[in-house]
Motif scaffolding. Structure first.
Motif, PDB file in Angstrom:
ATOM      1  N   ARG A 155       0.820  -1.212   0.000  1.00  0.00           N
ATOM      2  CA  ARG A 155       0.000   0.000   0.000  1.00  0.00           C
ATOM      3  C   ARG A 155       0.855   1.264   0.000  1.00  0.00           C
ATOM      4  NH1 ARG A 155      -4.460  -2.232   4.404  1.00  0.00           N
ATOM      5  NH2 ARG A 155      -5.892  -3.185   2.879  1.00  0.00           N
ATOM      6  N   VAL A 156       2.026   1.189   0.624  1.00  0.00           N
ATOM      7  CA  VAL A 156       2.925   2.345   0.660  1.00  0.00           C
ATOM      8  C   VAL A 156       3.633   2.543  -0.676  1.00  0.00           C
ATOM      9  CG1 VAL A 156       5.123   3.151   1.634  1.00  0.00           C
ATOM     10  CG2 VAL A 156       3.301   2.375   3.147  1.00  0.00           C
ATOM     11  N   THR A 157       3.983   1.450  -1.336  1.00  0.00           N
ATOM     12  CA  THR A 157       4.805   1.543  -2.544  1.00  0.00           C
ATOM     13  C   THR A 157       3.998   1.645  -3.835  1.00  0.00           C
ATOM     14  OG1 THR A 157       4.977  -0.885  -2.595  1.00  0.00           O
ATOM     15  CG2 THR A 157       6.751   0.329  -1.508  1.00  0.00           C
ATOM     16  N   VAL A 158       2.691   1.392  -3.786  1.00  0.00           N
ATOM     17  CA  VAL A 158       1.901   1.478  -5.016  1.00  0.00           C
ATOM     18  C   VAL A 158       1.897   2.925  -5.523  1.00  0.00           C
ATOM     19  CG1 VAL A 158      -0.301   1.875  -3.822  1.00  0.00           C
ATOM     20  CG2 VAL A 158      -0.281   0.833  -6.102  1.00  0.00           C
ATOM     21  N   PRO A 159       2.150   3.152  -6.812  1.00  0.00           N
ATOM     22  CA  PRO A 159       2.164   4.525  -7.346  1.00  0.00           C
ATOM     23  C   PRO A 159       0.801   5.196  -7.201  1.00  0.00           C
ATOM     24  CG  PRO A 159       3.208   2.987  -8.878  1.00  0.00           C
ATOM     25  CD  PRO A 159       2.542   2.158  -7.825  1.00  0.00           C
ATOM     26  N   ALA A 160       0.818   6.502  -7.000  1.00  0.00           N
ATOM     27  CA  ALA A 160      -0.427   7.265  -6.864  1.00  0.00           C
ATOM     28  C   ALA A 160      -1.273   7.127  -8.126  1.00  0.00           C
ATOM     29  CB  ALA A 160      -0.106   8.731  -6.599  1.00  0.00           C
ATOM     30  N   GLY A 161      -2.576   6.976  -7.927  1.00  0.00           N
ATOM     31  CA  GLY A 161      -3.495   6.919  -9.053  1.00  0.00           C
ATOM     32  C   GLY A 161      -3.629   5.562  -9.707  1.00  0.00           C
ATOM     33  N   THR A 162      -3.018   4.540  -9.124  1.00  0.00           N
ATOM     34  CA  THR A 162      -3.123   3.191  -9.682  1.00  0.00           C
ATOM     35  C   THR A 162      -3.153   2.176  -8.553  1.00  0.00           C
ATOM     36  OG1 THR A 162      -2.090   1.573 -11.167  1.00  0.00           O
ATOM     37  CG2 THR A 162      -0.623   2.959  -9.874  1.00  0.00           C
ATOM     38  N   ASN A 163      -3.513   0.950  -8.872  1.00  0.00           N
ATOM     39  CA  ASN A 163      -3.479  -0.121  -7.876  1.00  0.00           C
ATOM     40  C   ASN A 163      -2.527  -1.236  -8.310  1.00  0.00           C
ATOM     41  OD1 ASN A 163      -5.046  -1.088 -10.011  1.00  0.00           O
ATOM     42  ND2 ASN A 163      -6.355  -2.331  -8.671  1.00  0.00           N
ATOM     43  N   VAL A 164      -1.611  -0.907  -9.217  1.00  0.00           N
ATOM     44  CA  VAL A 164      -0.692  -1.902  -9.774  1.00  0.00           C
ATOM     45  C   VAL A 164       0.739  -1.597  -9.336  1.00  0.00           C
ATOM     46  CG1 VAL A 164       0.242  -2.938 -11.874  1.00  0.00           C
ATOM     47  CG2 VAL A 164      -2.177  -2.280 -11.769  1.00  0.00           C
ATOM     48  N   ILE A 165       1.399  -2.590  -8.756  1.00  0.00           N
ATOM     49  CA  ILE A 165       2.805  -2.476  -8.384  1.00  0.00           C
ATOM     50  C   ILE A 165       3.623  -3.304  -9.365  1.00  0.00           C
ATOM     51  CG2 ILE A 165       4.537  -2.946  -6.608  1.00  0.00           C
ATOM     52  CD1 ILE A 165       1.356  -2.933  -5.099  1.00  0.00           C
ATOM     53  N   VAL A 166       4.479  -2.650 -10.126  1.00  0.00           N
ATOM     54  CA  VAL A 166       5.368  -3.355 -11.047  1.00  0.00           C
ATOM     55  C   VAL A 166       6.591  -3.817 -10.269  1.00  0.00           C
ATOM     56  CG1 VAL A 166       6.790  -3.171 -13.118  1.00  0.00           C
ATOM     57  CG2 VAL A 166       4.572  -2.004 -13.013  1.00  0.00           C
ATOM     58  N   GLU A 206      -6.939 -14.473   0.247  1.00  0.00           N
ATOM     59  CA  GLU A 206      -7.929 -13.632   0.923  1.00  0.00           C
ATOM     60  C   GLU A 206      -8.422 -12.489   0.034  1.00  0.00           C
ATOM     61  OE1 GLU A 206      -5.847 -12.449   4.444  1.00  0.00           O
ATOM     62  OE2 GLU A 206      -6.065 -14.419   5.405  1.00  0.00           O
ATOM     63  N   ARG A 207      -7.967 -12.469  -1.211  1.00  0.00           N
ATOM     64  CA  ARG A 207      -8.407 -11.528  -2.241  1.00  0.00           C
ATOM     65  C   ARG A 207      -8.034 -10.073  -1.955  1.00  0.00           C
ATOM     66  NH1 ARG A 207     -14.351 -13.977  -4.069  1.00  0.00           N
ATOM     67  NH2 ARG A 207     -13.567 -16.082  -4.564  1.00  0.00           N
ATOM     68  N   TYR A 208      -6.959  -9.895  -1.201  1.00  0.00           N
ATOM     69  CA  TYR A 208      -6.412  -8.552  -1.055  1.00  0.00           C
ATOM     70  C   TYR A 208      -5.625  -8.170  -2.306  1.00  0.00           C
ATOM     71  CZ  TYR A 208      -7.557  -8.186   3.917  1.00  0.00           C
ATOM     72  OH  TYR A 208      -8.224  -8.090   5.113  1.00  0.00           O
ATOM     73  N   ILE A 209      -5.027  -9.171  -2.932  1.00  0.00           N
ATOM     74  CA  ILE A 209      -4.210  -8.924  -4.121  1.00  0.00           C
ATOM     75  C   ILE A 209      -4.470 -10.013  -5.152  1.00  0.00           C
ATOM     76  CG2 ILE A 209      -2.353  -7.872  -2.752  1.00  0.00           C
ATOM     77  CD1 ILE A 209      -0.737 -10.494  -3.235  1.00  0.00           C
ATOM     78  N   SER A 210      -4.043  -9.741  -6.365  1.00  0.00           N
ATOM     79  CA  SER A 210      -3.890 -10.785  -7.373  1.00  0.00           C
ATOM     80  C   SER A 210      -2.522 -10.589  -7.999  1.00  0.00           C
ATOM     81  CB  SER A 210      -4.998 -10.719  -8.431  1.00  0.00           C
ATOM     82  OG  SER A 210      -5.019  -9.457  -9.065  1.00  0.00           O
ATOM     83  N   ARG A 211      -1.981 -11.651  -8.554  1.00  0.00           N
ATOM     84  CA  ARG A 211      -0.628 -11.577  -9.096  1.00  0.00           C
ATOM     85  C   ARG A 211      -0.614 -11.967 -10.563  1.00  0.00           C
ATOM     86  NH1 ARG A 211       3.296 -14.730  -5.056  1.00  0.00           N
ATOM     87  NH2 ARG A 211       1.496 -16.104  -4.791  1.00  0.00           N
ATOM     88  N   GLU A 212       0.121 -11.196 -11.319  1.00  0.00           N
ATOM     89  CA  GLU A 212       0.394 -11.501 -12.710  1.00  0.00           C
ATOM     90  C   GLU A 212       1.901 -11.479 -12.896  1.00  0.00           C
ATOM     91  OE1 GLU A 212      -1.668  -8.629 -15.037  1.00  0.00           O
ATOM     92  OE2 GLU A 212      -3.670  -9.272 -14.375  1.00  0.00           O
ATOM     93  N   ARG A 213       2.356 -11.912 -14.030  1.00  0.00           N
ATOM     94  CA  ARG A 213       3.799 -11.952 -14.263  1.00  0.00           C
ATOM     95  C   ARG A 213       4.400 -10.546 -14.152  1.00  0.00           C
ATOM     96  NH1 ARG A 213       7.198 -15.668 -16.421  1.00  0.00           N
ATOM     97  NH2 ARG A 213       9.105 -14.916 -17.409  1.00  0.00           N
ATOM     98  N   GLY A 214       5.285 -10.370 -13.177  1.00  0.00           N
ATOM     99  CA  GLY A 214       6.000  -9.108 -13.037  1.00  0.00           C
ATOM    100  C   GLY A 214       5.240  -8.002 -12.349  1.00  0.00           C
ATOM    101  N   ARG A 215       4.051  -8.299 -11.807  1.00  0.00           N
ATOM    102  CA  ARG A 215       3.322  -7.242 -11.117  1.00  0.00           C
ATOM    103  C   ARG A 215       2.314  -7.806 -10.126  1.00  0.00           C
ATOM    104  NH1 ARG A 215      -0.831  -4.274 -15.235  1.00  0.00           N
ATOM    105  NH2 ARG A 215      -2.224  -6.019 -15.655  1.00  0.00           N
ATOM    106  N   ILE A 216       1.921  -6.946  -9.174  1.00  0.00           N
ATOM    107  CA  ILE A 216       0.929  -7.283  -8.153  1.00  0.00           C
ATOM    108  C   ILE A 216      -0.181  -6.243  -8.221  1.00  0.00           C
ATOM    109  CG2 ILE A 216       0.495  -7.444  -5.666  1.00  0.00           C
ATOM    110  CD1 ILE A 216       3.380  -8.405  -5.343  1.00  0.00           C
ATOM    111  N   ILE A 217      -1.432  -6.705  -8.160  1.00  0.00           N
ATOM    112  CA  ILE A 217      -2.583  -5.807  -8.237  1.00  0.00           C
ATOM    113  C   ILE A 217      -3.274  -5.782  -6.881  1.00  0.00           C
ATOM    114  CG2 ILE A 217      -4.770  -5.327  -9.402  1.00  0.00           C
ATOM    115  CD1 ILE A 217      -3.617  -7.057 -11.745  1.00  0.00           C
ATOM    116  N   LEU A 218      -3.403  -4.587  -6.317  1.00  0.00           N
ATOM    117  CA  LEU A 218      -4.078  -4.403  -5.028  1.00  0.00           C
ATOM    118  C   LEU A 218      -5.578  -4.254  -5.254  1.00  0.00           C
ATOM    119  CD1 LEU A 218      -1.855  -1.887  -3.033  1.00  0.00           C
ATOM    120  CD2 LEU A 218      -2.598  -4.121  -2.234  1.00  0.00           C
ATOM    121  N   HIS A 219      -6.369  -4.994  -4.473  1.00  0.00           N
ATOM    122  CA  HIS A 219      -7.823  -4.909  -4.601  1.00  0.00           C
ATOM    123  C   HIS A 219      -8.481  -4.186  -3.437  1.00  0.00           C
ATOM    124  CE1 HIS A 219      -7.632  -7.345  -8.143  1.00  0.00           C
ATOM    125  NE2 HIS A 219      -7.089  -8.363  -7.497  1.00  0.00           N
ATOM    126  N   ARG A 220      -7.828  -4.159  -2.289  1.00  0.00           N
ATOM    127  CA  ARG A 220      -8.388  -3.438  -1.137  1.00  0.00           C
ATOM    128  C   ARG A 220      -7.318  -3.240  -0.070  1.00  0.00           C
ATOM    129  NH1 ARG A 220     -10.843  -7.540   2.640  1.00  0.00           N
ATOM    130  NH2 ARG A 220     -10.487  -9.596   1.745  1.00  0.00           N
TER     131      ARG A 220
END
Length: 200
Positions: free
Chosen positions: A146-157, A186-200
């Motif tokens: 949550r701290v490192t996710v860029p502003a305006g997005t929910n995707v951490i590369v 627990e559906r807080y995140i989902s993972r794809e190759r090379g990135r993490i998506i925050l859902h809540r």
């Protein structure tokens, strides 16, 4: 907000004086009290800053990874104020201290960018100390994301190996992997190759 510092902004004459060093695991880059002649920039690897008490105990400061400056406090000190030990084989750029100070004094915009970098480091050091104090590994990882996710997005590369992120969180790679799996379940995140998506 102060701008972030970028090596590309350094003047050409200073860039020509920068050298690259390859370091092996457990090697000391410098020791507490050594004459301070260089400021370092970590290109890759993991370096831990620490000092030893009079009784021989180790006190860890924090860990630096790719993209971080090392020993920038030398702007106001003639000696290194801690010991730097290589945790993972590293590549660092050695920037001559006096030439660096001269470049800052001659370029106010470069000086402001460097101050911005130092301010950002102090802020993130405080934030990471708070995050590392969280006992639950999954909560620690979630707060970090949550701290490192860029502003305006929910995707951490993921721009660095998970092993480096584990070091930064004071977790083993195995603990980090389990925490990510739990957060995904627990559906807080989902993972794809090379990135993490925050859902809540």
């Amino acid at each position: 907000m102060l701008p972030r510092f970028n090596l590309d902004d350094l003047p050409a004459d200073l860039k020509s004086q920068i050298t690259r060093r390859s370091l092996t695991g457990k090697e000391c880059l410098f020791l507490d009290g050594d004459p301070a002649n260089y400021i370092y920039y970590v290109e890759s690897g993991v370096i831990r800053l620490l000092h030893y008490t009079e009784l021989g105990q180790t006190v860890n400061h924090y860990t630096l990874m790719s993209g971080n400056f090392l020993a920038e406090v030398l702007i106001v000190s003639d000696k290194y104020l801690c010991t730097a030990v290589v945790e993972e084989p590293a590549e660092v750029l050695a920037i001559p201290k006096q030439a660096f100070i001269n470049a800052l004094s001659q370029d106010p915009s470069l000086m402001m960018a460097f101050l911005g970098e130092v301010a950002y480091r102090l802020h993130m050091t405080k934030v990471m100390m708070q995050i590392r104090s969280i006992r639950s590994a999954s909560e620690r990882v979630l707060n970090y994301l949550r701290v490192t996710v860029p502003a305006g997005t929910n995707v951490i590369v993921l721009d660095r190996p998970l092993k480096e992120i584990a070091y930064n969180l004071d977790l083993t790679p195995e603990s980090l992997s389990r925490a990510l799996a739990q957060l995904q379940e627990e559906r807080y995140i989902s993972r794809e190759r090379g990135r993490i998506i925050l859902h809540r």
